[in-house]
Design a protein around this motif. Structure first.
Motif, PDB file in Angstrom:
ATOM      1  N   THR A 260       9.477  -1.731   3.995  1.00 52.60           N
ATOM      2  CA  THR A 260       9.609  -1.590   2.553  1.00 52.60           C
ATOM      3  C   THR A 260      10.838  -2.364   2.103  1.00 52.60           C
ATOM      4  O   THR A 260      11.804  -2.506   2.851  1.00 52.60           O
TER       5      THR A 260
ATOM      6  N   VAL B 139       0.878  -1.164   0.000  1.00 48.99           N
ATOM      7  CA  VAL B 139       0.000   0.000   0.000  1.00 48.99           C
ATOM      8  C   VAL B 139       0.916   1.214   0.000  1.00 48.99           C
ATOM      9  O   VAL B 139       1.665   1.416   0.952  1.00 48.99           O
ATOM     10  N   GLN B 140       0.886   1.992  -1.068  1.00 48.07           N
ATOM     11  CA  GLN B 140       1.767   3.148  -1.233  1.00 48.07           C
ATOM     12  C   GLN B 140       3.227   2.734  -1.054  1.00 48.07           C
ATOM     13  O   GLN B 140       4.003   3.379  -0.362  1.00 48.07           O
ATOM     14  N   SER B 141       3.593   1.637  -1.650  1.00 51.62           N
ATOM     15  CA  SER B 141       4.928   1.033  -1.648  1.00 51.62           C
ATOM     16  C   SER B 141       5.389   0.568  -0.261  1.00 51.62           C
ATOM     17  O   SER B 141       6.556   0.282  -0.054  1.00 51.62           O
ATOM     18  N   ARG B 142       4.460   0.508   0.697  1.00 43.44           N
ATOM     19  CA  ARG B 142       4.788   0.040   2.043  1.00 43.44           C
ATOM     20  C   ARG B 142       3.965  -1.201   2.358  1.00 43.44           C
ATOM     21  O   ARG B 142       2.836  -1.351   1.911  1.00 43.44           O
TER      22      ARG B 142
END
Length: 86
Positions: A76, A29-32
């Motif tokens: 991440t 989600v949002q690169s996390r």
């Protein structure tokens, strides 16, 4: 305490690799990646212990495969960690 059989994630290297596999399977989600989406499968489905999880996560961070957010709620992949699955 002595176990009848060897624990599968007693080796931090194996635990770290399994954590990376789980994180790779999670949709970011949002690169996390939410940390609970990694620790729940490791602890409850794979039957790893909290100590094995902590050792594996710390090793993955030390090796530069993952970065944990300062709040502790997200991880991440680093380029080196993402390269393991390329």
């Amino acid at each position: 305490m002595k176990y009848a059989t060897a624990r599968p994630y007693a080796d931090p290297e194996k635990a770290a690799r399994r954590i990376l596999e789980i994180a790779n399977a999670v949709e970011p989600v949002q690169s996390r990646i939410h940390i609970e989406k990694v620790n729940e499968p490791f602890l409850f489905k794979d039957k790893g212990t909290p100590a094995e999880y902590g050792a594996g996560l710390n090793l993955a961070i030390e090796r530069g495969w993952l970065v944990i957010h300062e709040s502790g709620t997200f991880i991440t992949f680093t380029p080196a960690g993402a390269e393991l699955f390329a």
